[in-house]
Design a protein around this motif. Structure first.
Motif, PDB file in Angstrom:
ATOM      1  N   GLY A 197      17.969  -6.462 -81.736  1.00  0.00           N
ATOM      2  CA  GLY A 197      18.462  -6.792 -83.061  1.00  0.00           C
ATOM      3  C   GLY A 197      18.594  -8.273 -83.302  1.00  0.00           C
ATOM      4  O   GLY A 197      18.033  -9.109 -82.585  1.00  0.00           O
ATOM      5  N   LEU A 198      19.356  -8.614 -84.325  1.00  0.00           N
ATOM      6  CA  LEU A 198      19.465  -9.961 -84.866  1.00  0.00           C
ATOM      7  C   LEU A 198      20.871 -10.491 -84.615  1.00  0.00           C
ATOM      8  O   LEU A 198      21.853  -9.759 -84.768  1.00  0.00           O
ATOM      9  CB  LEU A 198      19.161  -9.934 -86.366  1.00  0.00           C
ATOM     10  CG  LEU A 198      17.858  -9.207 -86.730  1.00  0.00           C
ATOM     11  CD1 LEU A 198      17.753  -9.005 -88.233  1.00  0.00           C
ATOM     12  CD2 LEU A 198      16.648  -9.966 -86.195  1.00  0.00           C
ATOM     13  N   PHE A 199      20.971 -11.786 -84.262  1.00  0.00           N
ATOM     14  CA  PHE A 199      22.283 -12.324 -83.926  1.00  0.00           C
ATOM     15  C   PHE A 199      22.418 -13.760 -84.409  1.00  0.00           C
ATOM     16  O   PHE A 199      21.428 -14.451 -84.686  1.00  0.00           O
ATOM     17  CB  PHE A 199      22.526 -12.264 -82.416  1.00  0.00           C
ATOM     18  CG  PHE A 199      21.833 -13.353 -81.648  1.00  0.00           C
ATOM     19  CD1 PHE A 199      22.503 -14.529 -81.310  1.00  0.00           C
ATOM     20  CD2 PHE A 199      20.514 -13.224 -81.257  1.00  0.00           C
ATOM     21  CE1 PHE A 199      21.872 -15.543 -80.603  1.00  0.00           C
ATOM     22  CE2 PHE A 199      19.873 -14.232 -80.549  1.00  0.00           C
ATOM     23  CZ  PHE A 199      20.554 -15.392 -80.225  1.00  0.00           C
ATOM     24  N   ALA A 200      23.679 -14.217 -84.468  1.00  0.00           N
ATOM     25  CA  ALA A 200      24.008 -15.611 -84.803  1.00  0.00           C
ATOM     26  C   ALA A 200      25.310 -15.959 -84.111  1.00  0.00           C
ATOM     27  O   ALA A 200      26.276 -15.194 -84.146  1.00  0.00           O
ATOM     28  CB  ALA A 200      24.148 -15.784 -86.311  1.00  0.00           C
ATOM     29  N   SER A 201      25.353 -17.142 -83.470  1.00  0.00           N
ATOM     30  CA  SER A 201      26.553 -17.520 -82.731  1.00  0.00           C
ATOM     31  C   SER A 201      26.660 -19.041 -82.641  1.00  0.00           C
ATOM     32  O   SER A 201      25.648 -19.747 -82.640  1.00  0.00           O
ATOM     33  CB  SER A 201      26.519 -16.940 -81.319  1.00  0.00           C
ATOM     34  OG  SER A 201      27.623 -17.405 -80.556  1.00  0.00           O
ATOM     35  N   SER A 202      27.905 -19.521 -82.556  1.00  0.00           N
ATOM     36  CA  SER A 202      28.135 -20.937 -82.252  1.00  0.00           C
ATOM     37  C   SER A 202      28.804 -21.090 -80.884  1.00  0.00           C
ATOM     38  O   SER A 202      29.314 -22.155 -80.555  1.00  0.00           O
ATOM     39  CB  SER A 202      28.995 -21.596 -83.337  1.00  0.00           C
ATOM     40  OG  SER A 202      30.235 -20.932 -83.470  1.00  0.00           O
ATOM     41  N   ASN A 203      28.833 -19.991 -80.116  1.00  0.00           N
ATOM     42  CA  ASN A 203      29.209 -20.032 -78.702  1.00  0.00           C
ATOM     43  C   ASN A 203      30.528 -20.742 -78.426  1.00  0.00           C
ATOM     44  O   ASN A 203      30.619 -21.671 -77.632  1.00  0.00           O
ATOM     45  CB  ASN A 203      28.070 -20.664 -77.896  1.00  0.00           C
ATOM     46  CG  ASN A 203      26.814 -19.814 -77.931  1.00  0.00           C
ATOM     47  OD1 ASN A 203      26.782 -18.725 -77.377  1.00  0.00           O
ATOM     48  ND2 ASN A 203      25.782 -20.296 -78.619  1.00  0.00           N
ATOM     49  N   GLY A 204      31.560 -20.298 -79.102  1.00  0.00           N
ATOM     50  CA  GLY A 204      32.907 -20.799 -78.853  1.00  0.00           C
ATOM     51  C   GLY A 204      33.331 -21.970 -79.700  1.00  0.00           C
ATOM     52  O   GLY A 204      34.502 -22.366 -79.670  1.00  0.00           O
ATOM     53  N   LYS A 205      32.432 -22.535 -80.480  1.00  0.00           N
ATOM     54  CA  LYS A 205      32.752 -23.669 -81.348  1.00  0.00           C
ATOM     55  C   LYS A 205      32.826 -23.199 -82.805  1.00  0.00           C
ATOM     56  O   LYS A 205      32.147 -22.274 -83.217  1.00  0.00           O
ATOM     57  CB  LYS A 205      31.698 -24.770 -81.216  1.00  0.00           C
ATOM     58  CG  LYS A 205      31.479 -25.249 -79.790  1.00  0.00           C
ATOM     59  CD  LYS A 205      32.698 -25.966 -79.235  1.00  0.00           C
ATOM     60  CE  LYS A 205      32.423 -26.511 -77.837  1.00  0.00           C
ATOM     61  NZ  LYS A 205      33.590 -27.224 -77.280  1.00  0.00           N
ATOM     62  N   TYR A 206      33.645 -23.900 -83.574  1.00  0.00           N
ATOM     63  CA  TYR A 206      33.774 -23.530 -84.982  1.00  0.00           C
ATOM     64  C   TYR A 206      32.471 -23.807 -85.725  1.00  0.00           C
ATOM     65  O   TYR A 206      31.796 -24.822 -85.497  1.00  0.00           O
ATOM     66  CB  TYR A 206      34.900 -24.302 -85.660  1.00  0.00           C
ATOM     67  CG  TYR A 206      34.931 -24.090 -87.161  1.00  0.00           C
ATOM     68  CD1 TYR A 206      35.455 -22.915 -87.694  1.00  0.00           C
ATOM     69  CD2 TYR A 206      34.400 -25.040 -88.035  1.00  0.00           C
ATOM     70  CE1 TYR A 206      35.469 -22.698 -89.060  1.00  0.00           C
ATOM     71  CE2 TYR A 206      34.409 -24.833 -89.407  1.00  0.00           C
ATOM     72  CZ  TYR A 206      34.947 -23.661 -89.913  1.00  0.00           C
ATOM     73  OH  TYR A 206      34.937 -23.443 -91.269  1.00  0.00           O
ATOM     74  N   SER A 207      32.123 -22.906 -86.647  1.00  0.00           N
ATOM     75  CA  SER A 207      30.952 -23.094 -87.494  1.00  0.00           C
ATOM     76  C   SER A 207      31.132 -22.294 -88.773  1.00  0.00           C
ATOM     77  O   SER A 207      31.708 -21.206 -88.756  1.00  0.00           O
ATOM     78  CB  SER A 207      29.677 -22.627 -86.784  1.00  0.00           C
ATOM     79  OG  SER A 207      28.569 -22.676 -87.661  1.00  0.00           O
ATOM     80  N   ASN A 208      30.642 -22.840 -89.877  1.00  0.00           N
ATOM     81  CA  ASN A 208      30.603 -22.088 -91.126  1.00  0.00           C
ATOM     82  C   ASN A 208      29.161 -21.934 -91.609  1.00  0.00           C
ATOM     83  O   ASN A 208      28.906 -21.728 -92.788  1.00  0.00           O
ATOM     84  CB  ASN A 208      31.460 -22.751 -92.205  1.00  0.00           C
ATOM     85  CG  ASN A 208      30.974 -24.155 -92.554  1.00  0.00           C
ATOM     86  OD1 ASN A 208      30.011 -24.662 -91.960  1.00  0.00           O
ATOM     87  ND2 ASN A 208      31.626 -24.795 -93.523  1.00  0.00           N
ATOM     88  N   ASN A 209      28.231 -22.026 -90.668  1.00  0.00           N
ATOM     89  CA  ASN A 209      26.822 -21.921 -90.995  1.00  0.00           C
ATOM     90  C   ASN A 209      26.437 -20.462 -91.256  1.00  0.00           C
ATOM     91  O   ASN A 209      27.200 -19.535 -90.942  1.00  0.00           O
ATOM     92  CB  ASN A 209      25.969 -22.503 -89.861  1.00  0.00           C
ATOM     93  CG  ASN A 209      24.631 -23.029 -90.350  1.00  0.00           C
ATOM     94  OD1 ASN A 209      24.212 -22.777 -91.480  1.00  0.00           O
ATOM     95  ND2 ASN A 209      23.936 -23.768 -89.486  1.00  0.00           N
ATOM     96  N   ILE A 210      25.240 -20.256 -91.813  1.00  0.00           N
ATOM     97  CA  ILE A 210      24.727 -18.917 -92.097  1.00  0.00           C
ATOM     98  C   ILE A 210      23.282 -18.830 -91.616  1.00  0.00           C
ATOM     99  O   ILE A 210      22.602 -19.832 -91.428  1.00  0.00           O
ATOM    100  CB  ILE A 210      24.800 -18.585 -93.595  1.00  0.00           C
ATOM    101  CG1 ILE A 210      24.044 -19.642 -94.406  1.00  0.00           C
ATOM    102  CG2 ILE A 210      26.243 -18.442 -94.054  1.00  0.00           C
ATOM    103  CD1 ILE A 210      23.890 -19.289 -95.871  1.00  0.00           C
ATOM    104  N   VAL A 211      22.827 -17.596 -91.422  1.00  0.00           N
ATOM    105  CA  VAL A 211      21.439 -17.310 -91.070  1.00  0.00           C
ATOM    106  C   VAL A 211      20.948 -16.201 -91.990  1.00  0.00           C
ATOM    107  O   VAL A 211      21.659 -15.213 -92.209  1.00  0.00           O
ATOM    108  CB  VAL A 211      21.312 -16.846 -89.610  1.00  0.00           C
ATOM    109  CG1 VAL A 211      19.841 -16.687 -89.232  1.00  0.00           C
ATOM    110  CG2 VAL A 211      22.000 -17.813 -88.672  1.00  0.00           C
TER     111      VAL A 211
END
Length: 555
Positions: free
Chosen positions: A530-544
């Motif tokens: 499937g499909l995923f998105a992560s900032s790996n423990g850091k804050y983010s307000n990004n989108i994919v």
């Protein structure tokens, strides 16, 4: 799907390919309904409908909202175990176990498409694998599996029965031990179902554990409380005598159904090993014909084992099953094939913010969890040590030995922590990720492999693990639209990327996919892609944004 061979209509097994274990089935008139275990995936308990027992269409999920399904802290092989579906006097009943969050419960509906009720928790119902039996005298009984009072060995379990009041959803009266299996010192007797046929009560169970030594056995009695006598031909179905090189293995956990024409069939789980004794697809659902001899069921007459093809049942067909999907994300709700890991506490995806796209919100939650021990046995008190969050992952089952999956992604990654792409997941720490990110100030495509070395100390009931993550390949690459593709031919997986479908390049080929088998990773599930998105423990307000996802068989 049925095919023509030698002028005879036959169907192909499995009828539900991919990770659809522990099938349970019921007939209502000329319609059939079937459900499967869903473990840590949400929504829970997929429900299918058929008119011919071969072609199944998913009509929804039984557990599709937070109030029904709490999966917080569950490991991948925790969650929902072995549901049973039954119908009685206009009401559908599903009874199952939530391994770490509540125990055994019942939900009901008048329409199997939903809406299903919130759970009715059954107090004092020890163990797992509950089932319901409606007797012809108006009484209803609960059957289940529990550990014996004074267990003498690992898997020393017993099948028990108690009357249940469905008006109050409470057990009543005394509980009774019905059977401890066909073999002496049988291990992991489980999955009980009761049927009443021609004056006999038949108790169908599985034993031997849900791997190579799995089997289906049966006993009968004139009295529902017993004594139950085992079939002298037990086990009535197993493949353990065929060896680990056989093309179908792990056969067990079955349910019986009679057609409106008086024919009998069994649904059961089994696996298709390939590339050795590896089962990336997990435990799948198979259909097997049954006849009766000497008032005992005879499974797969003539061969006694599960075959890949049988004559198609003489039943009306209303539609054809479809395990492939091209999802253009044009609807306002996700296709039933998609799942998240655990129950999301908040919606992290949208199909409406950018119409025609699946939008994922980048999250601090990574794709790796802390490891969870097995969901039973001496490590049980350590179960809830994993990640309690739902990672930003929306996936579907790998359903074919040879397949191809592709997506178009729009992602303006901002830093080295933000990643997004395609993930193939077996469990907490066994996965591949084909991801887009930043390294040393440059945008890159890379392939990440993760495995875990797990050390279990049964004597002291402790465990430890070492998480091993490695980059198998990476290329500097920048594009507004990123195309990603994964293909597999057996256990050889190939990973591609490009700025268009016509310009795909191989990033890494002939990658050994055996880490995606539970035989390597442990547990009970099959591979998700499937499909995923992560900032790996850091804050983010990004989108994919994902424009579409295409999955097709190459078998």
């Amino acid at each position: 799907m049925s095919i023509e061979i030698n002028d005879k209509q036959v169907f192909n097994n499995p009828i539900l390919p991919g990770f659809y274990p522990d099938p349970s089935i019921c007939r209502v008139g000329e319609e059939y309904y079937m459900i499967n275990s869903s473990f840590v995936f949400f929504p829970g308990i997929p429900i299918f409908k058929s008119t011919d027992l071969v072609n199944w269409g998913q009509i929804g999920h039984v557990l599709d909202r937070q109030s029904q399904l709490n999966l917080e802290g569950e490991g991948y092989s925790g969650g929902i175990f072995a549901p049973t579906i039954r119908y009685h006097e206009g009401v559908f009943y599903v009874i199952t176990t939530n391994m770490s969050n509540g125990g055994n419960f019942i939900v009901t509906a008048r329409d199997p498409k939903g809406t299903w009720s919130d759970p009715y928790w059954i107090k004092n119902a020890d163990g797992i694998d509950p089932s319901l039996f409606f007797d012809d005298d108006g009484r209803t009984y609960y059957t289940g599996t529990r550990t014996s009072k004074n267990p003498q060995y690992m898997g020393d379990h017993e099948i028990w029965l108690q009357e249940i009041d469905l008006n109050q959803m409470k057990l009543k009266g005394e509980s009774h031990i019905l059977w401890k299996g066909a073999l002496k010192n049988a291990s992991f007797v489980e999955g009980p179902h009761l049927y009443k046929i021609n004056g006999f009560y038949y108790l169908l169970i599985s034993e031997g554990g849900t791997q190579h030594y799995h089997s289906v056995t049966i006993a009968r009695s004139k009295n529902i409380l017993g004594t139950y006598e085992g079939n002298p031909g037990n086990p009535i179905l197993t493949h353990r005598h065929l060896g680990k090189g056989y093309t179908i293995s792990n056969v067990g956990h079955a349910d019986l159904v009679e057609t409106q024409n008086g024919e009998w069939y069994m649904v059961a789980l089994a696996s298709r090993p390939y590339g050795g004794d590896y089962k990336n697809l997990g435990r799948e659902t198979f259909l097997i014909p049954v006849i009766w001899e000497d008032e005992w069921p005879l499974v797969s007459p003539g061969t006694g084992k599960v075959e890949f093809t049988y004559p198609i049942p003489i039943l009306p067909t209303s539609f054809v099953s479809e395990s492939e999907v091209r999802d253009d994300f044009d609807n306002e709700i996700l296709n039933y094939k998609w799942n998240t890991i655990r129950t999301p506490k908040e919606s992290f995806w949208s199909l409406t913010e950018k119409p025609g796209f699946l939008r994922l919100k980048v999250s601090q939650t990574g794709m790796l969890d802390n490891i969870n021990p097995p969901p039973f046995g001496p490590f049980e008190k350590y179960k809830k040590v994993g990640n309690t969050q739902s990672p930003r992952f929306i996936g579907r089952r790998q359903q074919h030995i040879n397949f191809e999956a592709c997506t178009k992604m729009e992602f303006n990654t901002q830093n080295e922590y933000e990643t997004a792409g395609i993930a193939l997941i077996q469990n907490n720490n066994h996965q591949f990720r084909l991801e887009y990110s930043i390294e040393n100030g440059q945008k890159v495509i890379r392939l990440i492999k993760c495995i875990a070395k797990i050390n279990l100390d049964f004597k002291n009931a402790t465990f430890s693990y070492e998480n091993i993550e490695s980059t198998l390949a990476h290329k500097v690459f920048s594009s507004e639209a990123v195309y990603l593709k994964v293909s597999a031919k057996g256990q050889e997986y190939n990973f591609y990327y490009g700025s268009s479908l016509n310009e795909m390049e191989l990033l890494a080929g002939n990658i050994d996919g055996r880490i995606l088998s539970s035989d390597v990773a442990g547990g009970f599930i099959g591979t998700y892609i499937g499909l995923f998105a992560s900032s790996n423990g850091k804050y983010s307000n990004n989108i994919v944004d994902f424009d579409w996802f295409d999955y097709k068989s190459q078998d």
